[in-house]
Design an enzyme around this catalytic site. Structure first.
Site, mmCIF file in Angstrom:
data_model
loop_
_atom_site.group_PDB
_atom_site.id
_atom_site.type_symbol
_atom_site.label_atom_id
_atom_site.label_comp_id
_atom_site.label_asym_id
_atom_site.label_seq_id
_atom_site.Cartn_x
_atom_site.Cartn_y
_atom_site.Cartn_z
ATOM 1 N N TYR A 66 -4.282 0.773 19.949
ATOM 2 C CA TYR A 66 -3.666 2.039 19.552
ATOM 3 C C TYR A 66 -2.892 2.577 20.762
ATOM 4 O O TYR A 66 -3.435 3.320 21.586
ATOM 5 C CB TYR A 66 -4.719 3.061 19.138
ATOM 6 C CG TYR A 66 -5.417 2.814 17.826
ATOM 7 C CD1 TYR A 66 -5.019 1.822 16.945
ATOM 8 C CD2 TYR A 66 -6.507 3.600 17.457
ATOM 9 C CE1 TYR A 66 -5.671 1.618 15.743
ATOM 10 C CE2 TYR A 66 -7.169 3.397 16.258
ATOM 11 C CZ TYR A 66 -6.753 2.405 15.404
ATOM 12 O OH TYR A 66 -7.416 2.208 14.216
ATOM 13 N N PHE A 218 -7.534 5.595 6.291
ATOM 14 C CA PHE A 218 -6.437 6.020 5.411
ATOM 15 C C PHE A 218 -6.971 6.625 4.115
ATOM 16 O O PHE A 218 -6.402 6.445 3.043
ATOM 17 C CB PHE A 218 -5.499 4.859 5.078
ATOM 18 C CG PHE A 218 -4.714 4.328 6.247
ATOM 19 C CD1 PHE A 218 -4.521 5.093 7.386
ATOM 20 C CD2 PHE A 218 -4.171 3.059 6.210
ATOM 21 C CE1 PHE A 218 -3.805 4.602 8.468
ATOM 22 C CE2 PHE A 218 -3.446 2.555 7.279
ATOM 23 C CZ PHE A 218 -3.264 3.334 8.411
ATOM 24 N N THR A 224 0.643 5.753 -3.050
ATOM 25 C CA THR A 224 0.434 4.965 -4.264
ATOM 26 C C THR A 224 -0.029 5.819 -5.444
ATOM 27 O O THR A 224 -0.289 5.294 -6.522
ATOM 28 C CB THR A 224 -0.619 3.873 -4.012
ATOM 29 O OG1 THR A 224 -1.866 4.489 -3.657
ATOM 30 C CG2 THR A 224 -0.188 2.950 -2.888
ATOM 31 N N PRO A 227 2.107 10.307 -10.596
ATOM 32 C CA PRO A 227 2.365 11.740 -10.815
ATOM 33 C C PRO A 227 1.171 12.450 -11.444
ATOM 34 O O PRO A 227 0.848 13.584 -11.073
ATOM 35 C CB PRO A 227 3.587 11.732 -11.733
ATOM 36 C CG PRO A 227 4.285 10.457 -11.404
ATOM 37 C CD PRO A 227 3.188 9.466 -11.140
#
Length: 294
Positions: A66, A218, A224, A227
């Site tokens: 990182y 995450f 992903t 609606p």
């Protein structure tokens, strides 16, 4: 919901081997950049790390890979938090690697893993690592060695005292079974969320049965989401005067007492919101609605 008065301990605790952590932790990957991709403000992210600890965060997830042109997560943690609080658990991961320019290297071979462990030790300024996750996937997919060879090296380093506890990342149930034949596994770290990798529902359940922490990364990922799913999360968020990200974190934590959340941010306001999610409790009906989102 208010953010300022809620401590990470509101989510409860879990034991990683002999180490007790609050289930709402912190992921260091986002320390290097702002949301727009520009370099983070060094003083601000150092302050965010210190504030996280003040808010009860005692589980930080990091890695030597990182880093950006100007920032290194391990170095920032070292600067912000040494001397480390006695109850702070720092988990890191090995397997992937990057050269000094930032280019990704081939996954570490078994004989290279000790060097990666030592790199984390140097950067963090420690004589041992609390938890080391072996991140696998790409190398094994190409038939380059085995999990047993790599995990066996880490088990040897654990016996030598350089590592306290071991975990695995980016894995399936078959990898967990193989690793447990070699050494105790205290955590599994996979990408997982309301609408991400729900095929791991069974692995999450298995970890709970075995007393192993499941640590999603995450977990507030949303690109992903359909609606309909977006609308349902926003409706639940409004009912609790919370943000959609807080709802996602609350759902994650309510997947089981062994599930740990490690949201990351370099923004002080977002940190307060993330920690406040430790105190958000969703109803059974709300959980059912979120469970149906795929």
């Amino acid at each position: 919901m208010t953010n300022e008065t809620i401590n990470a301990a509101a989510a409860g605790t879990w034991r990683l081997g002999d180490l007790t952590v609050n289930r709402l932790g912190y992921g260091a990957m986002r320390l290097m950049h702002k949301a727009d991709g520009s370099a983070s403000d060094r003083d601000q992210v150092v302050a965010v790390l210190r504030r996280a600890v003040e808010l009860g965060v005692n589980h930080i997830d990091t890695a030597a890979f990182y880093f950006s042109d100007l920032r290194s997560a391990n170095e920032l943690i070292n600067t912000a938090l040494r001397p480390y609080p006695e109850d702070l658990v720092i988990a890191t991961k090995v397997g992937p690697g990057r050269d000094p320019s930032g280019a990704w290297l081939p996954p570490a071979r078994p004989e290279q893993l000790r060097g990666q462990v030592e790199e984390n030790l140097r950067q963090l300024g420690r004589d041992h690592l609390d938890v080391v996750n072996l991140r696998i996937g790409e190398a094994l997919d190409r038939g380059e060695g085995s999990l047993a060879e790599r995990f066996g090296v880490l088990a040897e380093l654990r016996e030598a005292g350089l590592i306290r506890h071991l975990g695995i990342s980016n894995v399936g149930p078959e990898h967990l079974a193989e690793a447990r034949e070699i050494a105790p596994v205290v955590c599994v770290q996979n990408q997982y969320g309301v609408s991400v990798r729900r095929e791991d529902d069974e692995l999450l359940r298995l970890c709970g049965e075995l007393g192993i922490a499941f640590v999603p990364f995450f977990s507030v990922f949303s690109s992903t989401l359909s609606p309909r799913g977006t609308e349902e999360i926003e409706t639940i968020a409004k009912a609790h005067d919370a943000s959609p990200a807080q709802v996602r974190l609350a759902w994650t934590l309510q997947r089981g007492p062994h599930v740990l959340a490690i949201p990351g941010t370099g923004d002080p306001r977002h940190l307060e919101e993330n920690v406040a999610a430790a105190g958000l409790r969703l109803s059974e009906a709300e959980l059912a609605t979120l469970d149906s989102i795929r």
